[in-house]
Design an enzyme around this catalytic site. Structure first.
Site, PDB file in Angstrom:
ATOM      1  N   PHE A 118       0.436   5.811  -4.090  1.00  0.00           N
ATOM      2  CA  PHE A 118      -0.417   5.944  -5.390  1.00  0.00           C
ATOM      3  C   PHE A 118      -1.584   4.878  -5.112  1.00  0.00           C
ATOM      4  O   PHE A 118      -2.513   4.939  -6.138  1.00  0.00           O
ATOM      5  CB  PHE A 118       0.100   5.554  -6.718  1.00  0.00           C
ATOM      6  N   GLY A 119      -1.838   4.187  -4.335  1.00  0.00           N
ATOM      7  CA  GLY A 119      -2.780   3.371  -4.267  1.00  0.00           C
ATOM      8  C   GLY A 119      -2.116   1.862  -3.588  1.00  0.00           C
ATOM      9  O   GLY A 119      -1.492   1.902  -2.893  1.00  0.00           O
ATOM     10  N   THR A 120      -2.898   0.879  -4.266  1.00  0.00           N
ATOM     11  CA  THR A 120      -2.861  -0.330  -3.331  1.00  0.00           C
ATOM     12  C   THR A 120      -2.294  -1.213  -4.476  1.00  0.00           C
ATOM     13  O   THR A 120      -2.354  -1.281  -5.715  1.00  0.00           O
ATOM     14  CB  THR A 120      -4.105  -0.954  -2.792  1.00  0.00           C
ATOM     15  N   LYS A 171      -1.315  -2.753  -9.725  1.00  0.00           N
ATOM     16  CA  LYS A 171      -1.338  -1.348  -8.800  1.00  0.00           C
ATOM     17  C   LYS A 171      -2.536  -0.572  -9.006  1.00  0.00           C
ATOM     18  O   LYS A 171      -2.764  -0.399 -10.273  1.00  0.00           O
ATOM     19  CB  LYS A 171      -0.077  -0.440  -9.057  1.00  0.00           C
ATOM     20  N   ASP A 206      10.895   9.656  -7.641  1.00  0.00           N
ATOM     21  CA  ASP A 206      10.524   8.919  -6.347  1.00  0.00           C
ATOM     22  C   ASP A 206      11.329   7.957  -6.105  1.00  0.00           C
ATOM     23  O   ASP A 206      11.075   6.690  -5.595  1.00  0.00           O
ATOM     24  CB  ASP A 206       8.982   8.634  -6.363  1.00  0.00           C
ATOM     25  N   CYS A 233       0.921  -1.164   0.131  1.00  0.00           N
ATOM     26  CA  CYS A 233       0.021   0.092   0.023  1.00  0.00           C
ATOM     27  C   CYS A 233       0.898   1.086  -0.042  1.00  0.00           C
ATOM     28  O   CYS A 233       1.728   1.179   0.893  1.00  0.00           O
ATOM     29  CB  CYS A 233      -0.888   0.084   1.204  1.00  0.00           C
ATOM     30  N   GLY A 234       0.612   1.968  -0.983  1.00  0.00           N
ATOM     31  CA  GLY A 234       1.771   3.134  -1.142  1.00  0.00           C
ATOM     32  C   GLY A 234       0.996   4.402  -1.425  1.00  0.00           C
ATOM     33  O   GLY A 234      -0.152   4.590  -1.352  1.00  0.00           O
TER      34      GLY A 234
HETATM   35  N1  LIG Z   1       6.165  -5.329  -9.081  1.00  0.00           N
HETATM   36  C1  LIG Z   1       6.048  -5.701  -7.872  1.00  0.00           C
HETATM   37  N2  LIG Z   1       6.502  -6.879  -7.440  1.00  0.00           N
HETATM   38  C2  LIG Z   1       6.158  -7.329  -5.956  1.00  0.00           C
HETATM   39  N3  LIG Z   1       5.961  -6.383  -5.211  1.00  0.00           N
HETATM   40  C3  LIG Z   1       5.591  -5.101  -5.262  1.00  0.00           C
HETATM   41  C4  LIG Z   1       5.657  -4.778  -6.828  1.00  0.00           C
HETATM   42  N4  LIG Z   1       5.072  -3.457  -6.690  1.00  0.00           N
HETATM   43  C5  LIG Z   1       5.049  -3.205  -5.497  1.00  0.00           C
HETATM   44  N5  LIG Z   1       5.274  -4.105  -4.586  1.00  0.00           N
HETATM   45  C6  LIG Z   1       5.095  -4.226  -3.020  1.00  0.00           C
HETATM   46  O1  LIG Z   1       4.008  -3.208  -2.743  1.00  0.00           O
HETATM   47  C7  LIG Z   1       4.612  -2.216  -1.826  1.00  0.00           C
HETATM   48  C8  LIG Z   1       4.122  -0.939  -2.225  1.00  0.00           C
HETATM   49  O2  LIG Z   1       4.168  -0.452  -3.482  1.00  0.00           O
HETATM   50  P1  LIG Z   1       3.989   0.959  -3.740  1.00  0.00           P
HETATM   51  O3  LIG Z   1       4.508   1.270  -5.078  1.00  0.00           O
HETATM   52  O4  LIG Z   1       2.388   0.934  -4.016  1.00  0.00           O
HETATM   53  O5  LIG Z   1       4.268   1.956  -2.529  1.00  0.00           O
HETATM   54  P2  LIG Z   1       5.518   2.646  -2.028  1.00  0.00           P
HETATM   55  O6  LIG Z   1       6.826   2.195  -3.306  1.00  0.00           O
HETATM   56  O7  LIG Z   1       5.945   2.649  -0.808  1.00  0.00           O
HETATM   57  O8  LIG Z   1       5.307   4.349  -2.496  1.00  0.00           O
HETATM   58  P3  LIG Z   1       4.935   4.810  -4.158  1.00  0.00           P
HETATM   59  O9  LIG Z   1       3.575   4.680  -4.299  1.00  0.00           O
HETATM   60  O10 LIG Z   1       5.733   6.302  -3.635  1.00  0.00           O
HETATM   61  O11 LIG Z   1       5.700   4.223  -5.214  1.00  0.00           O
HETATM   62  C9  LIG Z   1       6.095  -2.047  -2.132  1.00  0.00           C
HETATM   63  O12 LIG Z   1       6.656  -1.733  -0.964  1.00  0.00           O
HETATM   64  C10 LIG Z   1       6.292  -3.627  -2.351  1.00  0.00           C
HETATM   65  O13 LIG Z   1       6.521  -4.177  -1.258  1.00  0.00           O
HETATM   66 MG   LIG Z   2       6.315   2.119  -5.441  1.00  0.00          MG
END
Ligand SMILES: Nc1ncnc2c1ncn2[C@@H]1O[C@H](COP(=O)(O)OP(=O)(O)OP(=O)(O)O)[C@@H](O)[C@H]1O
Ligand SMILES: [Mg+2]
Ligand SMILES: *[C@@H]1O[C@H](CO)[C@@H](O)[C@H](O)[C@H]1NC(C)=O
Ligand SMILES: *[C@@H]1O[C@H](CO)[C@@H](O)[C@H](O)[C@H]1NC(C)=O
Ligand SMILES: *[C@@H]1O[C@H](CO)[C@@H](O)[C@H](O)[C@H]1NC(C)=O
Length: 593
Positions: A319-321, A336, A431, A316-317
């Site tokens: 931009f969303g989930t 995503k 980012d 969960c980051g």
């Molecule tokens: N392609 C992927 N493969 C495996 N796990 C992923 C993938 N993309 C994201 N994740 C997992 O999901 C989590 C959240 O990702 P997300 O990109 O939504 O948030 P973030 O990287 O913390 O922030 P941002 O939104 O700024 O990128 C990541 O920390 C990772 O553990």
């Molecule tokens: Mg990310």
């Protein structure tokens, strides 16, 4: 025996001190104001060099750059050092400048607290500290400065209440605390009722009639904005203001909390009402797969998407989930889900995604396609089984060894250098942080989420959380202007290297306690030539030559001036020549497939 020995040692010390004192007294008759300024300088850890010609052997500081004295008394009356990249804390010894009238240190990189000792400089008429990274409380002692006419401390990370004593400054003609993290009621009696909204704007937690926000109950309550999972309880403009504010203590904690809370709400909400998490595809969803190299029809994919629910969430980051999307043939993707994109944004979005989807490199996470549903954008990425570097460094129990860490740094550098130098149009990531470096099954690094920040920049709820996750990684000029460049990515990359070397998050709690972030800590260690101490004590197999080289690169990357930072091309060259020799890996197969 022991006793005499200690006596002797004490005697020697005393003698030394006396000699030292004598010699200082003899060779320098520097005035007390001069001594106070030298003490100010010693707390500055870096600058553009302006303080180098402050010579201790002068008799007074009156010819020093930035210093103005009263011609008759030779007392310092103005200290004016704005825009000189000064970084470090503001020495409390400024409180000894009894006749100081103007203190102008704005638009530098000062961090730490505003020293309460400034309350001793009773002749002060102007304090200009805006545009730094100052944190902590506004000292109530400033209320003692009865001659103060101008007070500008906007654009810092100050927290807490506005002290009521400030209201007593009845000569105040300009006042600005905007873009901080102040909370509570603005003192309503006294001079503060005279100032306009723009003196206070950009402090999410402030209330008072000056800003047309009624105070309900205690400080920091804000019942007008019901928290919703989607906007993470953050009101419309706060994101921008966070961007223009800065990266330290109060800010970090506040934002981290908001993000955590948002995620938490999101998850909780999902448990009570799974529909909130199921993906609603009805009515005009379309799937676009780039490159057409996947054997699925739109229907296959939509059918699969409809089965997703909160059990499939992997992260969960901002931009969303992110969900795990397992197809029937065993292939796994990461989906995503980005909620609530502005209407009419679709064409632009699709064109940009098309570009992002065309970028292929072995150190970048592959964007396979996207699905346009009425309620959300769904981006389909390759799934990386190693998870994020953030988790690998900070959450998993097994430690990454030195060679693995070097290899991850090199992989991330290759991915980023490719975006900067080999893509057309060039892509600024915006980012870079450890949660956006993902690891494959062999712990090879891949950069993810490139270009997304730009794509979603104008979406109100996202900016906040971009900043939320990214605090501590953002270059100072990016934080102030909100304008990203390749060089702001390089800064973030430098922070990432420090994070990998130290095993500490850029905003680690132990650093925050000291009023520092990871770059501040590095700068501090550098002044004492102890920078090697930054390395993670848990890391096995550390090699000193490559450590020194990596530190050198990181220091260069986190220079406060963008023009002083290397390009990613240069970074990669340095990594290849200085780090890869003792840190062997597959260096020569970096190109795209
Ligand atoms: N392609 C992927 N493969 C495996 N796990 C992923 C993938 N993309 C994201 N994740 C997992 O999901 C989590 C959240 O990702 P997300 O990109 O939504 O948030 P973030 O990287 O913390 O922030 P941002 O939104 O700024 O990128 C990541 O920390 C990772 O553990
Ligand atoms: Mg990310
Ligand atoms: C400030 O004033 C107080 C009280 O007058 C004094 O104790 C203190 O030492 C002063 N501090 C400085 C830095 O001059
Ligand atoms: C300065 O302000 C503090 C707090 O507002 C107060 O306690 C103190 O007595 C003041 N000192 C002087 C010298 O006025
Ligand atoms: C306060 O400072 C901000 C920038 O930090 C500026 O936009 C605003 O206009 C200022 N307000 C006043 C009243 O000077």
């Amino acid at each position: 025996m022991m006793g005499t020995c200690q006596m002797n040692r004490q005697g020697v010390w005393l003698l030394c001190l006396l000699l030292l004192y004598g010699s200082i007294n003899k060779s320098t008759a520097l005035s007390p104001d001069g001594e106070a300024l030298l003490s100010f300088r010693s707390a500055v850890v870096s600058s553009d060099g302006i303080l180098l010609q402050w010579r201790p052997e002068d008799s007074d500081p009156c010819k020093w750059k930035g210093v103005t004295c009263d011609p008759a008394s030779k007392n310092v009356i103005y200290l004016s050092l704005s825009y000189h990249k000064l970084s470090g804390s503001i020495s409390p010894d400024l409180g000894k400048l009894e006749h100081l009238r103007i203190l102008s240190l704005h638009d530098n990189n000062f961090y730490g607290a505003i020293p309460s000792e400034l309350g001793n400089c009773t002749e002060l008429q102007g304090i200009f500290l805006q545009g730094n990274y100052l944190s902590g409380l506004i000292p109530s002692e400033l209320g003692n400065l009865s001659n103060l006419r101008n007070l500008d401390i906007s654009g810092n990370s100050l927290s807490g209440l506005i002290p009521p004593s400030i209201g007593k400054l009845n000569k105040l003609v300009t006042f600005n605390v905007s873009a901080n993290f102040l909370v509570g009621a603005i003192p309503s009696d006294g001079v503060l009722s005279n100032f306009p909204e723009s003196s206070f704007a950009g402090n999410k937690g402030l209330c008072g009639k000056q800003i047309n926000a009624a105070c309900n109950g205690g400080p920091s309550t804000n019942s007008q904005s019901p928290a919703s999972g989607q906007n993470l309880g953050v009101k419309k403009n706060s994101g921008r203001l966070l961007i223009s504010a800065s990266a330290t203590v109060g800010a970090l904690l506040l934002v981290a909390l908001m993000c955590f809370w948002g995620c938490f709400l999101y998850k909780k909400f999902g448990k009570n009402d799974t529909k909130g998490f199921a993906i609603n595809i009805n009515g005009g969803a379309s799937v676009v797969m780039f490159h057409g190299d996947l054997p699925y029809s739109s229907k296959d994919i939509i059918r699969k998407l409809e089965t997703l629910n909160e059990e499939h969430i992997i992260g969960c980051g901002g931009f969303g989930t992110v969900y795990r999307l397992a197809m029937d043939d065993g292939n796994v993707f990461a989906l995503k889900k980005i909620v609530k994109i502005n209407e009419g944004f679709d064409r632009f979005f699709e064109r940009e995604l098309e570009i992002l989807g065309s970028i292929k490199h072995r150190h970048l996470v592959n964007l396979r396609g996207y699905c346009n549903s009425p309620t959300a954008k769904l981006l389909i990425y390759d799934f990386l089984p190693g998870g994020s570097l953030d988790e690998a460094l900070h959450e998993r129990s097994e430690q990454l060894d030195w060679e693995t860490r070097c290899n991850i740094i090199v992989g991330a550098a290759k991915g980023l250098a490719y975006l900067h130098h080999d893509c057309s149009p060039r892509i600024i990531h915006r980012d870079i942080k450890s949660s956006n470096i993902l690891l494959d099954g062999n712990l090879e690094a891949r950069v993810s989420d490139f270009g997304l920040a730009k794509l979603l920049e104008d979406e109100e709820s996202h900016i906040t959380t971009i900043v939320a996750g990214t605090f501590g990684y953002l270059a100072p000029e990016y934080m102030h202007s909100g304008r990203a460049t390749e060089k702001s990515d390089v800064y973030s990359f430098g922070v990432l290297v420090l994070e990998v070397l130290s095993g500490k998050r850029p905003t680690d709690a132990t650093l925050i306690e000291k009023g520092l972030n990871i770059v501040g800590w590095l700068n501090f260690l550098l002044t004492e030539n102890r920078q090697r101490e930054i390395v993670d004590p848990q890391c096995e197999g550390v090699q000193m030559e490559s450590l020194d080289a990596l530190l050198g690169i990181a220091i260069h990357c986190v220079s406060s001036g963008p023009e002083d930072r290397p390009t990613m091309h240069r970074v990669l060259q340095l990594l290849e020549s200085e780090v890869m020799t003792p840190c062997p890996s597959d260096l020569y197969d970096s190109n795209s497939d």
